[in-house]
Each structure stands twice: as C-alpha cells, then as structure tokens.
Design a protein around this motif. Structure first.
Motif, short mmCIF file in Angstrom:
data_model
loop_
_atom_site.label_atom_id
_atom_site.label_comp_id
_atom_site.label_asym_id
_atom_site.label_seq_id
_atom_site.Cartn_x
_atom_site.Cartn_y
_atom_site.Cartn_z
N ASP A 320 -0.44 11.00 12.87
CA ASP A 320 -0.36 10.72 11.63
C ASP A 320 -1.16 10.89 10.76
OD1 ASP A 320 0.57 9.39 9.24
OD2 ASP A 320 1.15 7.42 10.01
N PRO A 321 -1.25 11.62 9.68
CA PRO A 321 -2.62 11.84 8.78
C PRO A 321 -2.70 10.62 8.05
CG PRO A 321 -0.49 13.20 8.26
CD PRO A 321 -0.07 12.69 9.48
N TYR A 322 -2.02 9.71 7.67
CA TYR A 322 -2.23 8.60 7.27
C TYR A 322 -3.30 7.80 7.99
CZ TYR A 322 1.39 9.39 3.85
OH TYR A 322 2.21 9.96 2.69
N GLN A 323 -2.73 7.58 9.26
CA GLN A 323 -3.67 6.72 10.35
C GLN A 323 -5.04 7.48 10.64
OE1 GLN A 323 -1.25 4.99 13.74
NE2 GLN A 323 0.40 5.75 12.82
N ILE A 324 -5.09 8.66 10.41
CA ILE A 324 -6.26 9.51 10.88
C ILE A 324 -7.29 9.52 9.65
CG2 ILE A 324 -7.03 11.95 11.14
CD1 ILE A 324 -4.60 12.49 12.39
N ALA A 325 -6.66 9.30 8.38
CA ALA A 325 -7.54 9.35 7.43
C ALA A 325 -7.87 7.83 7.34
CB ALA A 325 -6.79 9.63 6.19
N SER A 326 -7.16 7.01 7.63
CA SER A 326 -7.53 5.56 7.46
C SER A 326 -8.79 5.17 8.34
CB SER A 326 -6.23 4.42 7.81
OG SER A 326 -6.80 3.24 7.77
N ARG A 327 -8.57 5.68 9.72
CA ARG A 327 -9.49 5.30 10.84
C ARG A 327 -10.76 5.98 10.26
NH1 ARG A 327 -11.29 1.26 13.24
NH2 ARG A 327 -13.14 1.95 12.55
N ILE A 328 -10.97 7.31 9.82
CA ILE A 328 -11.97 8.10 9.50
C ILE A 328 -12.81 7.51 8.34
CG2 ILE A 328 -13.04 9.98 8.45
CD1 ILE A 328 -11.18 11.61 10.47
N LEU A 329 -12.04 6.91 7.31
CA LEU A 329 -12.66 6.17 6.15
C LEU A 329 -13.06 4.82 6.61
CD1 LEU A 329 -10.53 7.37 3.17
CD2 LEU A 329 -12.70 7.93 3.69
#
Length: 338
Positions: A320-329
């Motif tokens: 899920d790109p939302y979860q990926i972006a969230s974790r990276i940030l």
C-alpha cells in the motif's frame, strides 16, 4: 448545468491487502467539479469489513479528483474512509502519512496480467521459454497479442486523468509489466498510484484479464517476482544532504527494518530471498547502483555530495503506497537535521 458521473473509490478493510471499491454518484455542476465542490458520501461498511451490521455507516471523504475519459462527464474521486464522528477509520492508512509538501515519491509498480489462472502468454501446461527476451521485449513471441494494447490504453487513461505516469515497460517474466508514478507532496504519488491501479483493473475487465499484484505468483521457481520500488526524497535530502546525514539516515532504516518490512507488502519473504536482484528479508544494506541492496544509491546522489533521492527496493507489488510513504517519513523524522 451538466450531470456528472462521480465514481467514488476507496480502500476497504480487507487485510493484509485492501481491495479497491467504487460506486457512482450523479451530481449537477456548471463545469468539471473541484475537490471543494464534492460532497462526502456514505456507504455500508459492514459489506467491506469496515463496520458491524448493527452500526454500519462509514463516510467517504474526497481527497483528490481526476477526469475519467472513458465516460461522458466522468469523474474519479479518490476518497478516505472516515468514521461518522469525523475521525479517520482504522483502515485509513492515508491519514497516517506525515504531511510534508517537500517529500517526493516515485513508485515502480510491477504486476502480472493473468488469464485462465496463469500469466498471459503461458501455455496451459508447463512454462514458456526461459526469461531473457521478455524484458522490454518486442514481438508476438515475447509479448503476445493483447498485452501491449492493455498497457498502452492504460497509459492513455492515466494521462487523460492528469496522473503523473512516467512510463511503462514489459518486465523480466512473460506476462509481467511495470509502470511508474511520481508525485510531489507526501500523499500525491500514493493517491495517483491507487487511481492508476483502479484504471488498470477496470480496463482489464473487458479483456477478461485479471491483474495479479502478488509479489511471487509463480512461487519458488526461477521466474521473477514483482516489486514496487519506492524512490523518495525530502527537501533536506535534495538541498543539504551530505554523507554524514546519509549514514545516519541509513542507520535509522536499519534500526527500523522490521517496521518497514511489516508494511512493505505481504509474503515478501517469498521475494526478498537474496536472489533475483533482492537483499534477504532479514538483512539491511545499501549500495551504489546496487540492485541487490535494500536501498540503492544512484550515481547522481553520490556525485552530488550525497544529495538527491534514494531507492528503497524492498516494497513489493502488493504494498500500500500510503503505508510505505508513512513508514519512510516516520523513519526520516527520527534523524536530526541540525
């Protein structure tokens, strides 16, 4: 005033991978509606694993709007799922993404086209010729007769919608393809990736073809799996950076490697084996132009004084790109910039 067909799409409550859902609302507007003009809308959360039947109301909050060139006055409305009290639903991963207008993300979405339970172009029994000529291939022997029509049409639909689609190519395995989405702002690319996935899945309906996003649909064979490499940067990474900051950032990525893997897509142990251009799932490393590393540094990053973008190669095609972006940030936020 014209009647517009508003296709509200959202992510349901299925785990570990949410499904796209959609339903259409007809509304009158003088011209193509702006995001601010779009109303919130309800749905039955008990049918999407997002509510119980005795209290089933969930709310769709519009967050992005796109033209749909397949329909007269067609509109695609990307939404977040909210609770009736106005708070984000527990399944709403978009609401967890840190709001950073200086964050840039680029996703490389790999996937297989499937028909009759096997990759497009595979024989009914056994396998086609080994990998080698399929990647960026040309010709019926390697590509087949409808795959290119599907991916080219999908490209046009994305461009018509204003999605920042950056390119396509056939991939290493037969029946496997890739497209890339880039966006400025912490949520932009993720919004557009989900809409691009929606357009592809919907397009394939008329070809009687399914899109298989599983990271290793052919199991423990010598056929490549599918990833969704995530390229990322922040304003600080692009404008200041430096080797010292980079090394601290990578130490944080190593420290939080398990948290990253937890949201980088299911069954990643099948794909992150140390083979087929991957690092093992239980290890973290980085390297210059190294496609077998967890994080790849482009030559441009090093040549520019460790400034620019990095590529996290661990997210898989079902991520899920939302979860990926969230974790990276979240991980980036742990690294001091002063």
């Amino acid at each position: 005033m014209a009647k517009y067909k508003l296709e509200y799409i959202w992510l349901d409550g299925y785990t570990p991978v949410p499904n796209l859902r959609g339903k259409t609302l007809i509304k009158e507007f003088n011209s193509f509606p702006t995001l601010e003009q779009l109303p919130k809308w309800g749905f039955d959360g008990s049918s999407t694993r997002q509510a119980e039947g005795h209290d089933s109301d969930c709310i769709l909050k519009p967050v992005a709007v796109y033209p749909d060139s397949t329909k007269k006055n067609g509109v695609i409305v990307m939404t977040e799922v909210m609770l009736p009290n106005g708070k984000p639903h527990p399944s709403n991963a978009r609401a967890t993404v840190l709001d950073d207008p200086g964050a840039w993300f680029g996703y490389e979405q790999e996937y297989f086209l499937y028909q009759d339970g096997r990759p497009l172009g595979f024989p009914e029994h056994g396998y086609p010729a080994p990998q080698g000529n399929y990647y960026t291939g040309v010709g019926y022997e390697f590509i087949g007769d409808i795959a290119r029509e599907i991916v080219d049409t999908h490209l046009d639909l994305c461009l018509d919608a204003g999605i920042n689609h950056e390119g396509i190519n056939s991939e290493v395995a037969k029946g496997q393809w890739e497209f890339q989405i880039f966006g400025k702002g912490s949520k932009t690319a993720a919004d557009q990736m989900w809409v691009a996935r929606y357009l592809l899945i919907r397009l394939c309906e008329k070809y009687q073809v399914d899109v298989n996003f599983h990271c290793k649909p052919l199991g423990a064979t010598d056929w490549n799996g599918s990833g969704m490499h995530c390229n990322f940067s922040t304003t600080y990474m692009r404008e200041v950076g430096g080797k010292e900051y980079f090394e601290k950032l990578m130490a944080a990525f190593d420290k939080h490697k398990n948290e990253h893997i937890a949201v980088y897509g299911p069954d990643n142990h099948m794909r992150l084996t140390g083979l087929h251009e991957t690092q093992s799932i239980d290890k973290f490393n980085y390297g210059l132009a190294n496609r077998g590393a967890s994080v790849r540094m482009p030559h441009s990053f090093v040549n520019n004084g460790h400034k620019g973008y990095l590529e996290d190669r661990r997210p898989n095609s079902q991520g899920d790109p939302y979860q990926i972006a969230s974790r990276i940030l979240q991980t980036i936020a742990t690294v001091p910039t002063k």
